[in-house]
Design a protein around this motif. Structure first.
Motif, PDB file in Angstrom:
ATOM      1  N   VAL A   1       0.867  -1.178   0.000  1.00 57.06           N
ATOM      2  CA  VAL A   1       0.000   0.000   0.000  1.00 57.06           C
ATOM      3  C   VAL A   1       0.896   1.218   0.000  1.00 57.06           C
ATOM      4  CG1 VAL A   1      -1.841   1.198   1.199  1.00 57.06           C
ATOM      5  CG2 VAL A   1      -1.630  -1.259   1.414  1.00 57.06           C
TER       6      VAL A   1
ATOM      7  N   PHE B   1       8.355  -3.917   7.126  1.00 52.61           N
ATOM      8  CA  PHE B   1       9.594  -3.335   7.663  1.00 52.61           C
ATOM      9  C   PHE B   1      10.012  -4.065   8.940  1.00 52.61           C
ATOM     10  CE2 PHE B   1       8.178   0.524   5.247  1.00 52.61           C
ATOM     11  CZ  PHE B   1       9.296   0.612   4.432  1.00 52.61           C
TER      12      PHE B   1
ATOM     13  N   LYS C   1       4.361  -0.497   4.467  1.00 52.97           N
ATOM     14  CA  LYS C   1       5.048  -1.655   3.864  1.00 52.97           C
ATOM     15  C   LYS C   1       6.157  -1.184   2.964  1.00 52.97           C
ATOM     16  CE  LYS C   1       1.304  -4.732   4.096  1.00 52.97           C
ATOM     17  NZ  LYS C   1       0.583  -5.776   3.705  1.00 52.97           N
TER      18      LYS C   1
ATOM     19  N   THR D   1      10.415   5.107 -11.795  1.00 51.49           N
ATOM     20  CA  THR D   1      10.304   6.384 -11.093  1.00 51.49           C
ATOM     21  C   THR D   1       9.177   6.326 -10.060  1.00 51.49           C
ATOM     22  OG1 THR D   1       8.911   7.056 -12.927  1.00 51.49           O
ATOM     23  CG2 THR D   1      11.173   7.854 -12.958  1.00 51.49           C
ATOM     24  N   GLY D   2       9.406   7.004  -8.959  1.00 45.17           N
ATOM     25  CA  GLY D   2       8.370   7.105  -7.937  1.00 45.17           C
ATOM     26  C   GLY D   2       8.136   5.846  -7.147  1.00 45.17           C
ATOM     27  N   SER D   3       9.134   4.940  -7.140  1.00 47.53           N
ATOM     28  CA  SER D   3       8.903   3.669  -6.444  1.00 47.53           C
ATOM     29  C   SER D   3       9.614   3.607  -5.091  1.00 47.53           C
ATOM     30  CB  SER D   3       9.345   2.507  -7.338  1.00 47.53           C
ATOM     31  OG  SER D   3      10.704   2.662  -7.678  1.00 47.53           O
ATOM     32  N   GLY D   4      10.099   4.729  -4.617  1.00 47.61           N
ATOM     33  CA  GLY D   4      10.647   4.780  -3.262  1.00 47.61           C
ATOM     34  C   GLY D   4      12.125   4.451  -3.143  1.00 47.61           C
TER      35      GLY D   4
ATOM     36  N   GLU E   1      20.386   8.931  -8.762  1.00 44.72           N
ATOM     37  CA  GLU E   1      20.394   9.240 -10.198  1.00 44.72           C
ATOM     38  C   GLU E   1      21.785   8.921 -10.740  1.00 44.72           C
ATOM     39  OE1 GLU E   1      17.656   9.698 -11.464  1.00 44.72           O
ATOM     40  OE2 GLU E   1      16.472  10.339  -9.758  1.00 44.72           O
TER      41      GLU E   1
ATOM     42  N   ALA F   1      16.260   5.197 -11.926  1.00 39.21           N
ATOM     43  CA  ALA F   1      15.182   4.499 -12.634  1.00 39.21           C
ATOM     44  C   ALA F   1      15.677   4.036 -13.996  1.00 39.21           C
ATOM     45  CB  ALA F   1      13.994   5.430 -12.806  1.00 39.21           C
TER      46      ALA F   1
ATOM     47  N   GLY G   1      13.995  12.788 -10.407  1.00 41.05           N
ATOM     48  CA  GLY G   1      13.881  12.617  -8.962  1.00 41.05           C
ATOM     49  C   GLY G   1      12.870  13.462  -8.223  1.00 41.05           C
TER      50      GLY G   1
ATOM     51  N   ALA H   1       4.248   6.830  -6.637  1.00 42.66           N
ATOM     52  CA  ALA H   1       3.789   6.153  -5.424  1.00 42.66           C
ATOM     53  C   ALA H   1       2.412   5.500  -5.605  1.00 42.66           C
ATOM     54  CB  ALA H   1       3.768   7.146  -4.259  1.00 42.66           C
TER      55      ALA H   1
HETATM   56  N1  LIG Z   1       7.172   2.327   1.753  1.00 42.65           N
HETATM   57  C1  LIG Z   1       6.457   3.319   1.276  1.00 42.65           C
HETATM   58  N2  LIG Z   1       5.148   3.400   1.511  1.00 42.65           N
HETATM   59  C2  LIG Z   1       4.418   4.399   1.031  1.00 42.65           C
HETATM   60  N3  LIG Z   1       4.895   5.418   0.281  1.00 42.65           N
HETATM   61  C3  LIG Z   1       6.199   5.398  -0.001  1.00 42.65           C
HETATM   62  C4  LIG Z   1       7.048   4.364   0.485  1.00 42.65           C
HETATM   63  N4  LIG Z   1       8.291   4.626   0.066  1.00 42.65           N
HETATM   64  C5  LIG Z   1       8.235   5.778  -0.647  1.00 42.65           C
HETATM   65  N5  LIG Z   1       6.969   6.231  -0.687  1.00 42.65           N
HETATM   66  C6  LIG Z   1       6.504   7.439  -1.396  1.00 42.65           C
HETATM   67  O1  LIG Z   1       6.822   7.278  -2.765  1.00 42.65           O
HETATM   68  C7  LIG Z   1       7.103   8.534  -3.349  1.00 42.65           C
HETATM   69  C8  LIG Z   1       8.260   8.373  -4.307  1.00 42.65           C
HETATM   70  O2  LIG Z   1       9.440   8.077  -3.615  1.00 42.65           O
HETATM   71  P1  LIG Z   1      10.880   8.483  -4.177  1.00 42.65           P
HETATM   72  O3  LIG Z   1      10.908   9.937  -4.483  1.00 42.65           O
HETATM   73  O4  LIG Z   1      11.879   7.945  -3.252  1.00 42.65           O
HETATM   74  O5  LIG Z   1      10.873   7.683  -5.557  1.00 42.65           O
HETATM   75  P2  LIG Z   1      12.084   7.363  -6.546  1.00 42.65           P
HETATM   76  O6  LIG Z   1      11.994   5.925  -6.845  1.00 42.65           O
HETATM   77  O7  LIG Z   1      13.345   7.876  -5.967  1.00 42.65           O
HETATM   78  O8  LIG Z   1      11.667   8.194  -7.825  1.00 42.65           O
HETATM   79  P3  LIG Z   1      12.614   8.832  -8.982  1.00 42.65           P
HETATM   80  O9  LIG Z   1      13.128   7.692  -9.803  1.00 42.65           O
HETATM   81  O10 LIG Z   1      11.700   9.710  -9.725  1.00 42.65           O
HETATM   82  O11 LIG Z   1      13.697   9.566  -8.286  1.00 42.65           O
HETATM   83  C9  LIG Z   1       7.374   9.484  -2.214  1.00 42.65           C
HETATM   84  O12 LIG Z   1       6.392  10.485  -2.227  1.00 42.65           O
HETATM   85  C10 LIG Z   1       7.225   8.681  -0.948  1.00 42.65           C
HETATM   86  O13 LIG Z   1       6.427   9.359  -0.004  1.00 42.65           O
END
Ligand SMILES: Nc1ncnc2c1ncn2[C@@H]1O[C@H](COP(=O)(O)OP(=O)(O)OP(=O)(O)O)[C@@H](O)[C@H]1O
Length: 765
Positions: free
Chosen positions: A40, A178, A198, A222-225, A332, A363, A484, A515
């Motif tokens: 989630v 976690f 999670k 992208t946006g996967s944390g 990056e 990414a 990013g 996200a």
């Molecule tokens: N475990 C998690 N649970 C819920 N939301 C999360 C979790 N981890 C990260 N997020 C949310 O996901 C969003 C994207 O995270 P992040 O910026 O680290 O992505 P990224 O993979 O570094 O993206 P990019 O490749 O664009 O840099 C953030 O807004 C963050 O709040």
């Protein structure tokens, strides 16, 4: 090709939605192997928006002082409107004809566009071989040899197998919580307050491996944390560092390619560290050097930096070194490894101890060994989550055909005026274009700001904040903002033009649908972009997520005429802006002169700062980097290198030596010159060595097996790297009272044992 035609009214947006996703909790898809189906995402409010309870705000970070307030395009436009209004009412009184008012009339008109005029949308799929029929239909030779499709040869495979660590149980271990990762309570607390219930797939894959101290090369969409994926293990390891005044040292370094990204990462780090005693420090250009110098004196545990400013501090901030770096992260990383950053990166890496743990993320991360060799990685673990997919699942990509280049601006305005009305990032190819388009939008009464390298750092951060806060609907950006940046709720990314590289495209469109959310990208595609278009479609998350949008010719024509009418107004606004700038510059020069007279002695008594690169060298590196980043690629690099070859300085007597040997030789030379006795200098050096802070979590335990140390030297230094140091973390956790972090008790024990075993098995080879 499914054909559903959309009207303007229905435009926002009746695209057949997948079944509503209440919280993504129970939704499963067949190809979801790599994703945790129960994952989630944080759907709470903007987690990273305000810089948490540490009291640090973007405004705090922005250099304040004697700087004049920046010139505002909006103010100029408003001023001009007012004077026009005044003139008009005066004319009215005289009975003369009134001048046309731009945006007010327009918006009324726009709402009235009939359904027939609506932009059409067609679904694109595999069936459509040439989805956007650009220009004549002649079949060009399709050399689909874009960078992403290079066939991997057997030799490449063998090189990769030798370079990367083999998959083992520790890397395959699936974590869906976690808690099972055995993180400390302060961190678990921060994760809960952030709403991270999670781990995302990349976090689940990275955290356990990174906790073992192994080098990592990570890739996930992208946006996967990814940020938290490296921040969490870094903080966890820091909790077990030596404490006390003497042990204070900068042990972790995160390098990022842009200042905005560094600020954002600093915010995330601070949030995650909010229940710990770990100190973070931000070193980026454009913000106060002095404040950063003061912060560095406290020896913060983690430094987040852009390369240029970091080098400035290494050279000029007394006492700041990278000698104690245990963990180096390149966010990056593919961008950082590109030639634009080459010189700086080499200098930084040479200043870090070889025994560090290194983690690279992007990414669009490459697993090309040639690139990675630059980082002197030690058997890195390759963590590529869902490597076949390049865009986020929630992203719908639309493409708009540009028949004539001259209609491009009109198409953009039409799309924004009629369909995409809020939270839109528009990417443009140059700073100049971004600025001009911002003026156009402002004149048309659309709330807009700009983000590119021609602005001061203060303006850049303010623009970003204004967009984040919803004070403006449109952000005109260059690729500075493509990587990013995590801005919650970006609804649409519009590519005014197609970038030259697929990676660049993927990063741009990755600013939305983050996200687990949904988002849309709209790209204006001209004749020349045909190959990139195919590559983009090929990398879509699903066929149903690619569409063609067409703007009726009459609508385009209407906006072409409107922009034609605005030409003079745009010119005049730009002229006024230029004049104001000149005035400001003159004022500044005057002030500078006054200051120089007033504080002459103080200014000239300051030690001169040394620079890593001359302005000329800097400009050249920037040029190469830009060419490469924007697609000139390898050729630009090769050309520049060839030129350089001729100018290369001759090898000096230290070339070819390791960093340590070079330092030793230099010290010996110095001693000779000063006539210092050999024994005395050796004693000084060994005292200095002994005073160096110990590695994170490194206890007195030495490496259990010398064969696992990278070299004899490393073994002598106590097995600083990876497994040795980290095993000792685990080994000492139960017994030492020195630990700040409290173990999470419930549910963690079985895994702790498991990992201890795994750690031993999977040490560096
Ligand atoms: N475990 C998690 N649970 C819920 N939301 C999360 C979790 N981890 C990260 N997020 C949310 O996901 C969003 C994207 O995270 P992040 O910026 O680290 O992505 P990224 O993979 O570094 O993206 P990019 O490749 O664009 O840099 C953030 O807004 C963050 O709040």
């Amino acid at each position: 090709m499914a054909d559903y035609i959309m009207t303007i009214d229905s435009d926002v947006e009746d695209i057949p939605e997948p079944a509503p996703q209440p919280k993504m909790k129970t939704q499963k898809s067949e190809d979801d192997a790599a994703l945790n189906p129960d994952f989630v995402f944080d759907l709470a409010d903007d987690t990273y928006a305000d810089i948490l309870n540490t009291g640090v705000t973007v405004q705090d970070l922005i250099k304040t002082g004697s700087k004049a307030t920046p010139i505002s395009v909006d103010e100029i436009v408003a001023r001009r409107k007012l004077s026009r209004k005044r003139k008009r009412s005066a004319d009215d009184q005289d009975g003369s004809v009134s001048e046309e008012e731009y945006e007010e009339g327009d918006s009324e008109e726009d709402e009235g566009v009939s359904d027939e005029e609506g932009f059409k949308m067609d679904e694109l799929g595999e069936a459509s071989d040439d989805p956007i029929r650009v220009g004549a239909e002649e079949e060009e030779e399709e050399e689909d040899s874009s960078e992403d499709e290079d066939e991997e040869t057997e030799a490449d495979k063998a090189r990769k197998a030798a370079f990367f660590a083999a998959e083992d149980d520790a890397t395959k271990e699936a974590h869906d919580s976690f808690l099972s990762m055995n993180l400390s309570r302060p961190l678990l607390k921060s994760l809960t307050s952030l709403g991270f219930s999670k781990p995302t797939p990349i976090q689940a894959a990275t955290i356990p491996v990174a906790l073992l101290g192994k080098d990592v090369v990570g890739n996930a969409v992208t946006g996967s944390g990814k940020t938290a994926a490296f921040m969490i293990p870094m903080l966890e390891r820091l909790l077990y560092r030596d404490k006390g005044k003497k042990a204070a040292a900068t042990r972790c370094l995160v390098l990022l390619p842009t200042r905005e990204l560094a600020v954002q990462c600093y915010e995330v780090g601070n949030k995650l560290a909010s229940h710990t005693d770990v100190q973070l420090c931000l070193l980026v250009g454009g913000l106060s050097l002095k404040t950063q110098e003061v912060a560095l004196r406290a020896r913060p545990d983690i430094v987040l930096a852009t390369p240029g400013r970091l080098i400035d501090h290494i050279r000029n901030s007394p006492g700041f070194t990278l000698d104690a770096i245990d963990i180096l992260v390149l966010d990056e990383a593919d961008r950082m490894l590109s030639d634009g950053f080459h010189e700086e990166l080499t200098e930084i890496i040479n200043s870090c101890p070889k025994s560090r743990q290194t983690m690279l993320f992007s990414a669009t991360m490459t697993d090309s060994v040639d690139e990675l060799i630059k980082m002197s990685l030690d058997k890195p673990v390759r963590l590529f989550v869902d490597p076949k997919r390049s865009t986020a699942r929630g992203l719908t990509q639309e493409f708009v055909r540009v028949r004539k280049e001259s209609e491009r601006p009109a198409l953009l305005v039409a799309l924004c005026k009629q369909t995409f009305k809020r939270k839109v990032i528009v990417f443009l190819g140059s700073k100049k274009m971004a600025h001009q388009m911002r003026i156009v939008f402002s004149i048309l009464g659309m709330k807009c700001d700009e983000l590119h390298g021609d602005l001061s750092q203060e303006q850049r951060l303010n623009a970003l904040q204004a967009f984040r806060d919803g004070k403006v609907d449109y952000l005109m950006a260059t690729d500075l903002a493509s990587r990013g940046l995590d801005i919650k709720g970006v609804e649409t990314v519009i590519n005014y033009d197609m970038p030259n590289q697929l990676a660049q495209y993927l990063h741009r469109v990755g600013r939305t649908a983050r996200a687990g959310k949904r988002g849309k990208s709209v790209t204006l595609v001209g004749e020349a972009d045909r190959r990139m278009l195919k590559a983009a479609i090929k990398h879509a998350a699903g066929e149903d997520q690619v569409r063609q949008r067409s703007v009726p010719a009459e609508v385009t024509q209407k906006y072409i005429e409107k922009l034609e009418d605005l030409k003079d107004e745009i010119k005049e606004v730009m002229q006024e802006e230029k004049e104001e700038k000149q005035l400001r510059r003159a004022e500044m020069e005057l002030k500078k002169g006054e200051n120089l007279i007033e504080h002459e002695t103080e200014i000239f008594s300051r030690p001169a700062r040394t620079w890593f690169q001359s302005e000329k060298e800097k400009a050249k590196a920037k040029e190469i980097g830009k060419a490469e980043h924007e697609g000139g690629g390898k050729r630009a690099r090769a050309d520049a290198k060839n030129k350089d070859e001729e100018k290369k300085p001759k090898r000096d007597k230290f070339s070819g030596l390791s960093r340590r040997m070079k330092r030793r030789k230099m010290a010996m030379d110095e001693d000779k010159e000063e006539g210092v006795d050999k024994a005395v200098s050796a004693a000084i050096r060994s005292a200095k060595k002994a005073a160096r802070p110990s590695k994170i979590g490194h206890s007195s335990t030495k490496l259990s097996s010398p064969s696992k140390a990278r070299s004899g030297k490393q073994a002598r230094s106590g097995g600083k790297k990876g497994k040795g140091a980290f095993d000792s973390d685990f080994g000492s956790r139960g017994s030492s009272n020195n630990h700040e972090g409290v173990r999470a008790v419930k549910g963690t024990k079985p895994n702790l044992n498991k990992k201890l075993g795994g750690g031993k098995k999977t040490g560096k080879k």
